[in-house]
Scaffold this motif. Structure first.
Motif, PDB file in Angstrom:
ATOM      1  N   GLY A   1       0.852  -1.195   0.000  1.00 55.99           N
ATOM      2  CA  GLY A   1       0.000   0.000   0.000  1.00 55.99           C
ATOM      3  C   GLY A   1       0.883   1.238   0.000  1.00 55.99           C
ATOM      4  O   GLY A   1       2.114   1.139  -0.089  1.00 55.99           O
ATOM      5  N   THR A   2       0.253   2.377   0.128  1.00 58.59           N
ATOM      6  CA  THR A   2       1.029   3.617   0.084  1.00 58.59           C
ATOM      7  C   THR A   2       1.592   3.948   1.474  1.00 58.59           C
ATOM      8  O   THR A   2       1.134   3.411   2.486  1.00 58.59           O
ATOM      9  CB  THR A   2       0.153   4.803  -0.363  1.00 58.59           C
ATOM     10  OG1 THR A   2      -0.824   5.041   0.661  1.00 58.59           O
ATOM     11  CG2 THR A   2      -0.533   4.536  -1.678  1.00 58.59           C
ATOM     12  N   GLY A   3       2.553   4.872   1.474  1.00 58.88           N
ATOM     13  CA  GLY A   3       3.137   5.304   2.740  1.00 58.88           C
ATOM     14  C   GLY A   3       2.135   6.019   3.619  1.00 58.88           C
ATOM     15  O   GLY A   3       2.050   5.779   4.818  1.00 58.88           O
ATOM     16  N   GLU A   4       1.359   6.894   2.986  1.00 53.37           N
ATOM     17  CA  GLU A   4       0.406   7.717   3.750  1.00 53.37           C
ATOM     18  C   GLU A   4      -0.692   6.862   4.370  1.00 53.37           C
ATOM     19  O   GLU A   4      -1.238   7.212   5.414  1.00 53.37           O
ATOM     20  CB  GLU A   4      -0.241   8.791   2.861  1.00 53.37           C
ATOM     21  CG  GLU A   4       0.715   9.879   2.376  1.00 53.37           C
ATOM     22  CD  GLU A   4       1.655   9.393   1.282  1.00 53.37           C
ATOM     23  OE1 GLU A   4       1.394   8.336   0.673  1.00 53.37           O
ATOM     24  OE2 GLU A   4       2.683  10.065   1.052  1.00 53.37           O
ATOM     25  N   GLU A   5      -1.042   5.750   3.714  1.00 52.51           N
ATOM     26  CA  GLU A   5      -2.125   4.907   4.247  1.00 52.51           C
ATOM     27  C   GLU A   5      -1.535   3.744   5.057  1.00 52.51           C
ATOM     28  O   GLU A   5      -1.486   3.812   6.290  1.00 52.51           O
ATOM     29  CB  GLU A   5      -2.989   4.388   3.088  1.00 52.51           C
ATOM     30  CG  GLU A   5      -3.723   5.511   2.359  1.00 52.51           C
ATOM     31  CD  GLU A   5      -4.375   5.073   1.055  1.00 52.51           C
ATOM     32  OE1 GLU A   5      -4.914   5.953   0.367  1.00 52.51           O
ATOM     33  OE2 GLU A   5      -4.330   3.868   0.705  1.00 52.51           O
ATOM     34  N   ALA A   6      -1.060   2.712   4.358  1.00 52.38           N
ATOM     35  CA  ALA A   6      -0.575   1.521   5.080  1.00 52.38           C
ATOM     36  C   ALA A   6       0.631   1.857   5.962  1.00 52.38           C
ATOM     37  O   ALA A   6       0.726   1.406   7.113  1.00 52.38           O
ATOM     38  CB  ALA A   6      -0.211   0.426   4.075  1.00 52.38           C
ATOM     39  N   GLY A   7       1.564   2.666   5.439  1.00 52.32           N
ATOM     40  CA  GLY A   7       2.783   2.989   6.207  1.00 52.32           C
ATOM     41  C   GLY A   7       2.439   3.730   7.495  1.00 52.32           C
ATOM     42  O   GLY A   7       2.861   3.336   8.590  1.00 52.32           O
ATOM     43  N   ALA A   8       1.651   4.793   7.359  1.00 48.20           N
ATOM     44  CA  ALA A   8       1.302   5.588   8.538  1.00 48.20           C
ATOM     45  C   ALA A   8       0.503   4.756   9.536  1.00 48.20           C
ATOM     46  O   ALA A   8       0.683   4.877  10.760  1.00 48.20           O
ATOM     47  CB  ALA A   8       0.517   6.825   8.111  1.00 48.20           C
ATOM     48  N   ALA A   9      -0.388   3.869   9.031  1.00 46.67           N
ATOM     49  CA  ALA A   9      -1.185   3.028   9.938  1.00 46.67           C
ATOM     50  C   ALA A   9      -0.285   2.071  10.719  1.00 46.67           C
ATOM     51  O   ALA A   9      -0.514   1.811  11.909  1.00 46.67           O
ATOM     52  CB  ALA A   9      -2.223   2.247   9.134  1.00 46.67           C
ATOM     53  N   LEU A  10       0.738   1.571  10.071  1.00 47.82           N
ATOM     54  CA  LEU A  10       1.649   0.633  10.742  1.00 47.82           C
ATOM     55  C   LEU A  10       2.459   1.343  11.837  1.00 47.82           C
ATOM     56  O   LEU A  10       2.592   0.858  12.958  1.00 47.82           O
ATOM     57  CB  LEU A  10       2.584   0.007   9.693  1.00 47.82           C
ATOM     58  CG  LEU A  10       3.563  -1.054  10.169  1.00 47.82           C
ATOM     59  CD1 LEU A  10       2.842  -2.224  10.844  1.00 47.82           C
ATOM     60  CD2 LEU A  10       4.398  -1.591   9.003  1.00 47.82           C
ATOM     61  N   VAL A  11       2.974   2.497  11.477  1.00 44.55           N
ATOM     62  CA  VAL A  11       3.825   3.247  12.405  1.00 44.55           C
ATOM     63  C   VAL A  11       3.061   3.688  13.654  1.00 44.55           C
ATOM     64  O   VAL A  11       3.601   3.715  14.756  1.00 44.55           O
ATOM     65  CB  VAL A  11       4.382   4.483  11.653  1.00 44.55           C
ATOM     66  CG1 VAL A  11       5.012   5.459  12.601  1.00 44.55           C
ATOM     67  CG2 VAL A  11       5.368   4.058  10.596  1.00 44.55           C
ATOM     68  N   SER A  12       1.778   4.030  13.450  1.00 39.91           N
ATOM     69  CA  SER A  12       1.026   4.560  14.591  1.00 39.91           C
ATOM     70  C   SER A  12       0.194   3.487  15.292  1.00 39.91           C
ATOM     71  O   SER A  12      -0.539   3.792  16.229  1.00 39.91           O
ATOM     72  CB  SER A  12       0.132   5.719  14.131  1.00 39.91           C
ATOM     73  OG  SER A  12      -0.725   5.241  13.120  1.00 39.91           O
TER      74      SER A  12
END
Ligand code: NAD
Length: 496
Positions: A214-225
């Motif tokens: 997925g994209t950074g803004e969606e999947a990436g940000a969800a994973l990090v937070s």
């Protein structure tokens, strides 16, 4: 005319998410188109996972954790070695996928990366058992010792420039140390990682190893937070690294950041004495990673040449760089492939155009075309500028090297360190006293002397300053970054 090699996309693409040992399509059915940057054509579509898929993957990883961490390290290591073996067996197929999506030439880069990634799995498979603790002499009746414990669920995010190698490092470091992982590959180059996940299918217990595309803004940000992710391991730009630093600080999640660089290459006169000229010129070119289109965090993109040897060394560097064939990444004879996408191409072009407008001298190359058939710019070597120019300060992440003359050691140390980055450096001299002084004085996580090679499993690799925090590629790095030290003190009755 050259015949281009064929590639086949992963069969799992439309799913994209490998969760709890099964392939899943995104709940909302969305997809991402993956393009071939050498041709500007679509390769395939993949699932565009988001918050829902990340949450499922984190839950699966959490559920798998107790049994996985309880497994002897040697057993975990065996599974990693087996994945390395499977990758080696399928290296050509995976390498072609990697070349097609990333633009990294099959001849010089993608085959080597597939084999290198296999080597990383085998290395960690072997050293997984080396997770020793200490005993502490607190006196009679007290038995005190330490053990290494995994952090828990690791969220790893990787860039597109060497996704297989970096994926292998993240997966191996997390799993060898008893953590479970959710890996998010870059949206520009997830296909080789999906092929790797296909090779891993059925190997690890369900939930131990998960992938969400997925994209950074969606999947990436969800994973990090995600509140249940205990550690985030990120490789990518300093810009996103800062966002991740903030997000993880909120809950004190552990974090490893492998970020950008603007690495100096420093050449002293003795490095071209006798028959050393050819070797030095070749390794300056290698250090610049021209064969990776300069899209390498360790690229020696600021070249400092002692003024006495400029006229002898520079022509050889130009000659060797010009000899590299630029072409389609699946052209079996191409040495240099394509920049990964139009955005990166435009940014590289803008850097070059700006330096041109400022009056830089083009020793090699020129401003790239504005609408090419493939994103394949030729190498550029610039002079007539100084260390304060934007092109000499910021990471271009393209085949652009700036060359600056220097007069003495003191001056070049000052220029080499005049950067907010501190990832790598390359020094060319055979004077041992000078080597000792410079390797101490230059701020960088990795310094190579008289060569411009790549990382080797076993070395602790990471940056200082704004190039990041933590180190990877070694068992020491894995222990520091993926485990914590637990001290246990036992009061022993009747110890005597
Ligand atoms: P990037 O930071 O744009 O993207 C990297 C990854 O982060 C991608 O998977 C992307 O989807 C994800 N991402 C983007 N925004 C995010 C967000 N808000 N939250 C969470 N994840 C997000 O980097 P890039 O352009 O793909 O890669 C190039 C950069 O990577 C360069 O700066 C290079 O120096 C660096 N790099 C460093 C190393 C190293 O070991 N130090 C190695 C390779 C590349």
């Amino acid at each position: 005319m050259t015949t281009l090699l064929e590639m086949t996309p992963p069969t799992s693409g439309l799913a994209g998410s490998y969760i709890n040992g099964e392939w899943h399509r995104p709940e909302d059915g969305r997809t991402l188109v993956i393009e071939n940057p050498s041709r500007r054509t679509a390769i395939c579509e993949i699932g565009r996972g988001g918050k829902t898929e990340i949450d499922r993957a984190v839950k699966a990883a959490r559920a798998a954790l107790p049994a996985w961490r309880a497994l002897p390290a040697s057993e975990r290591g065996k599974l990693l070695s087996e994945l390395g073996r499977r990758l080696e067996e399928n290296a050509e197929d995976v390498a072609r996928t990697l070349a097609a999506e990333s633009g990294n030439a099959i001849k010089t880069q993608s085959r080597g990366e597939a084999m290198g990634a296999s080597g990383v799995f085998k290395y960690y498979g072997g050293v997984a058992v080396e997770q020793k603790g200490e005993t502490l002499p607190f006196g009679s009746g007290l038995f005190s010792y330490s053990v290494r414990e995994p952090h828990g669920v690791v969220g790893s995010i990787i860039p597109w420039n060497s996704p297989l190698q970096l994926g292998a490092v993240k997966i191996s470091m997390a799993l060898a140390t008893g953590n479970c992982i959710v890996l998010k590959p870059a949206e520009d180059a997830p296909l080789a990682v999906l092929k790797l996940a296909e090779l891993a299918d059925g190997l690890f217990p369900p939930g131990v190893f998960n992938v969400v595309t997925g994209t950074g803004e969606e999947a990436g940000a969800a994973l990090v937070s995600h509140p249940d992710v205990n550690k985030v391991s990120f490789t990518g730009s300093s810009e996103v690294g800062k966002l991740i630093g903030h997000a993880t600080a909120e809950r004190f999640a552990k974090v490893t950041l492998e970020l950008g660089g603007k690495s100096p290459t420093v050449v002293f006169p003795d490095a071209i004495e006798g028959d050393r000229l050819e070797h030095t010129a070749q390794h300056v070119v290698n250090a610049m990673r021209f064969a990776r289109q300069g899209q390498s965090c360790t690229a020696g993109s600021r070249l400092f040449i002692h003024e006495e040897i400029w006229d002898r060394l520079m022509p050889r560097i130009i000659e060797k760089t010009s000899a590299l064939k630029v072409g389609d990444a699946l052209d079996p004879d191409a040495d240099i492939g394509a920049l990964v996408n139009s955005e990166r191409y435009s940014e590289v072009r803008a850097f070059i155009a700006e330096a041109k407008a400022q009056g830089a001298t083009f020793l090699l190359g020129d401003e790239p075309d504005d609408n090419p058939a493939g994103f394949t710019p030729s190498p550029v070597i610039l002079s007539g500028l100084d260390n304060s120019w934007r092109i000499a300060r910021e990471e271009v992440f393209g085949p652009v090297m700036v060359a600056i003359p220097f007069r003495n050691e003191e001056e070049v140390i000052q220029m080499a360190n005049d950067t907010h980055y501190g990832l790598a450096a390359f020094i060319f001299t055979h004077d041992n006293s000078r080597i000792t002084r410079l390797t101490r004085a230059i701020d960088a996580g990795w310094i190579q002397v008289n060569q411009g090679g790549g990382q080797i499993p076993g070395m602790s690799y990471g940056g200082t300053k704004q190039s990041g925090t933590g180190s990877e590629y070694s068992i020491e790095g894995a222990l520091d970054a993926y485990t914590y030290r637990k001290s246990i003190t036992i009061h022993v009755e009747n110890a005597g």
